[in-house]
Design an enzyme around this catalytic site. Sequence first.
Site, PDB file in Angstrom:
ATOM      1  N   HIS A 269       0.835  -1.389   0.022  1.00 56.71           N
ATOM      2  CA  HIS A 269      -0.098  -0.007  -0.093  1.00 56.71           C
ATOM      3  C   HIS A 269       0.991   1.024   0.013  1.00 56.71           C
ATOM      4  O   HIS A 269       1.999   1.116   0.140  1.00 56.71           O
ATOM      5  CB  HIS A 269      -0.974   0.031   1.280  1.00 56.71           C
ATOM      6  CG  HIS A 269      -0.185   0.137   2.601  1.00 56.71           C
ATOM      7  ND1 HIS A 269       0.572  -0.757   2.978  1.00 56.71           N
ATOM      8  CD2 HIS A 269      -0.415   0.972   3.536  1.00 56.71           C
ATOM      9  CE1 HIS A 269       0.842  -0.629   4.333  1.00 56.71           C
ATOM     10  NE2 HIS A 269       0.433   0.694   4.637  1.00 56.71           N
TER      11      HIS A 269
ATOM     12  N   HIS B  27       1.358   3.915   1.839  1.00 60.05           N
ATOM     13  CA  HIS B  27       1.874   4.859   3.010  1.00 60.05           C
ATOM     14  C   HIS B  27       3.433   4.891   2.949  1.00 60.05           C
ATOM     15  O   HIS B  27       4.174   3.887   2.556  1.00 60.05           O
ATOM     16  CB  HIS B  27       1.316   4.001   4.631  1.00 60.05           C
ATOM     17  CG  HIS B  27       0.043   4.464   4.861  1.00 60.05           C
ATOM     18  ND1 HIS B  27      -0.840   3.410   5.585  1.00 60.05           N
ATOM     19  CD2 HIS B  27      -0.739   5.354   4.630  1.00 60.05           C
ATOM     20  CE1 HIS B  27      -2.097   3.962   5.665  1.00 60.05           C
ATOM     21  NE2 HIS B  27      -2.140   5.170   5.084  1.00 60.05           N
TER      22      HIS B  27
ATOM     23  N   ASP C 143       5.972   4.830   5.072  1.00 63.50           N
ATOM     24  CA  ASP C 143       6.667   3.780   5.515  1.00 63.50           C
ATOM     25  C   ASP C 143       6.962   2.438   4.761  1.00 63.50           C
ATOM     26  O   ASP C 143       7.734   1.655   4.880  1.00 63.50           O
ATOM     27  CB  ASP C 143       6.496   3.337   6.987  1.00 63.50           C
ATOM     28  CG  ASP C 143       5.139   2.876   7.163  1.00 63.50           C
ATOM     29  OD1 ASP C 143       4.232   3.194   6.507  1.00 63.50           O
ATOM     30  OD2 ASP C 143       5.015   1.906   7.970  1.00 63.50           O
ATOM     31  N   HIS C 144       6.220   2.277   3.551  1.00 60.15           N
ATOM     32  CA  HIS C 144       6.236   1.463   2.745  1.00 60.15           C
ATOM     33  C   HIS C 144       6.903   1.622   1.341  1.00 60.15           C
ATOM     34  O   HIS C 144       6.990   0.684   0.474  1.00 60.15           O
ATOM     35  CB  HIS C 144       5.082   0.610   2.652  1.00 60.15           C
ATOM     36  CG  HIS C 144       4.666   0.171   4.149  1.00 60.15           C
ATOM     37  ND1 HIS C 144       4.512  -1.304   4.047  1.00 60.15           N
ATOM     38  CD2 HIS C 144       3.777   0.619   5.020  1.00 60.15           C
ATOM     39  CE1 HIS C 144       3.943  -1.232   5.518  1.00 60.15           C
ATOM     40  NE2 HIS C 144       3.710  -0.272   6.196  1.00 60.15           N
TER      41      HIS C 144
ATOM     42  N   HIS D 130      -6.985  -1.727   4.976  1.00 65.09           N
ATOM     43  CA  HIS D 130      -6.101  -0.867   5.731  1.00 65.09           C
ATOM     44  C   HIS D 130      -6.567   0.723   5.470  1.00 65.09           C
ATOM     45  O   HIS D 130      -7.612   0.695   4.858  1.00 65.09           O
ATOM     46  CB  HIS D 130      -4.782  -1.247   5.190  1.00 65.09           C
ATOM     47  CG  HIS D 130      -3.639  -0.371   6.242  1.00 65.09           C
ATOM     48  ND1 HIS D 130      -3.610  -0.073   7.708  1.00 65.09           N
ATOM     49  CD2 HIS D 130      -2.700   0.519   5.671  1.00 65.09           C
ATOM     50  CE1 HIS D 130      -2.576   0.659   7.832  1.00 65.09           C
ATOM     51  NE2 HIS D 130      -2.081   0.781   6.908  1.00 65.09           N
TER      52      HIS D 130
ATOM     53  N   ASP E 190       0.245  -4.009   6.227  1.00 67.26           N
ATOM     54  CA  ASP E 190      -0.602  -3.426   7.150  1.00 67.26           C
ATOM     55  C   ASP E 190      -1.950  -3.709   7.113  1.00 67.26           C
ATOM     56  O   ASP E 190      -2.446  -3.836   5.775  1.00 67.26           O
ATOM     57  CB  ASP E 190      -0.544  -1.799   7.142  1.00 67.26           C
ATOM     58  CG  ASP E 190       1.051  -1.406   7.696  1.00 67.26           C
ATOM     59  OD1 ASP E 190       1.704  -1.999   7.816  1.00 67.26           O
ATOM     60  OD2 ASP E 190       1.130  -0.052   7.531  1.00 67.26           O
TER      61      ASP E 190
ATOM     62  N   HIS F  52       6.771  -5.263  11.506  1.00 70.54           N
ATOM     63  CA  HIS F  52       6.038  -4.243  11.828  1.00 70.54           C
ATOM     64  C   HIS F  52       5.648  -3.692  13.010  1.00 70.54           C
ATOM     65  O   HIS F  52       4.836  -3.389  13.454  1.00 70.54           O
ATOM     66  CB  HIS F  52       4.663  -3.979  10.837  1.00 70.54           C
ATOM     67  CG  HIS F  52       4.509  -2.546  10.398  1.00 70.54           C
ATOM     68  ND1 HIS F  52       3.731  -1.573  10.896  1.00 70.54           N
ATOM     69  CD2 HIS F  52       4.646  -1.902   9.253  1.00 70.54           C
ATOM     70  CE1 HIS F  52       3.441  -0.506  10.450  1.00 70.54           C
ATOM     71  NE2 HIS F  52       4.034  -0.613   9.206  1.00 70.54           N
TER      72      HIS F  52
HETATM   73 ZN   LIG Z   1       3.292   0.563   7.730  1.00 70.98          ZN
HETATM   74 ZN   LIG Z   2      -0.090   1.656   6.518  1.00 68.09          ZN
END
Ligand SMILES: [Zn+2]
Ligand SMILES: [Zn+2]
Length: 290
Positions: free
Chosen positions: A36, A38, A40-41, A116, A187, A245
């Site tokens: 996805h 976000h 942090d990914h 998510h 996530d 995570h």
């Molecule tokens: Zn994340």
């Molecule tokens: Zn996320």
Amino acid sequence: MHDEHRFLIDCGEGTQRQILKSGIGFKRLNRILITHGHLDHILGLAGLLSTFSRWEAIDELEILGGKWALDRIRDLIFGVVLRGPRPPMSVHLREIEPGVIFENEDISVSAFSVSHRGPDCYGYLFEEKGRRPFLTDQAEVLNIPPGPWRRELVSGNVVTLPDGRQVNPDQVLGPERPGTRLVHVGDAGQTDNLLESCKEADVLVIEATYLSNEAELAQKFAHLTASQAAQLALDAGVKHLILTHISRRYRERDVLAEAQSIFPNTQVARDFDDFQVKRGACVKVEPGSK
Ligand SMILES: [Zn+2]
Ligand SMILES: [Zn+2]
């Protein structure tokens, strides 16, 4: 990694540096699956791509993900990192939908929907194709000589032996045994819709951002607690659970203890961990043992 195929799942900040440090190298790292959008990914794509484009380790790269993730990635890499009339390497952004996204003669990779925050979030199922074992005893009984005839039978073809007899593959092949299954979920805010995709997986890799005592926060941000992840593993009949995570606020042993009280066969993954997944087994490869 499977044979010569490499798949990088998500690319958080610092991924390129950790790959360097791990010594596994960038060669053939030409397929990135995004769960996805976000940050942090995906933020690590910037560093990874700038390294790729300078070192020419790879001239073609495919990034697969949902529309929302790819929109952000497009801005990140074409707006900044590869900006200019002639990008130094070709990057293909491939928008995916649930279903098979990669397939060859012995494995397939499928994407499935995950709930998510935000639309188009995906998990990935890596699946080895099922095989029917060759029954050697049966072949001896039927007097099938070694050589091409056995190979043909294994491939499912009817053969005619030198003595003129015809043998059907069903006479020498046992019932199909399912191949190894590895499921990766990024996530996730709920688990009920993941049950089917995780069913009987040899290994499930999934997030566990919170502990149960912060279940409300988990729900608010659409993340899982260690208990929820473990319960999913149990309900789905998974054989081995690997948690990722993890919030920095927790101690690893607390996360592990919470999950193992529900699903004992659980491990928490750390950077540089190396797991070897086989049918019914998941072995952590200790550094230096290869
Ligand atoms: Zn994340
Ligand atoms: Zn996320």
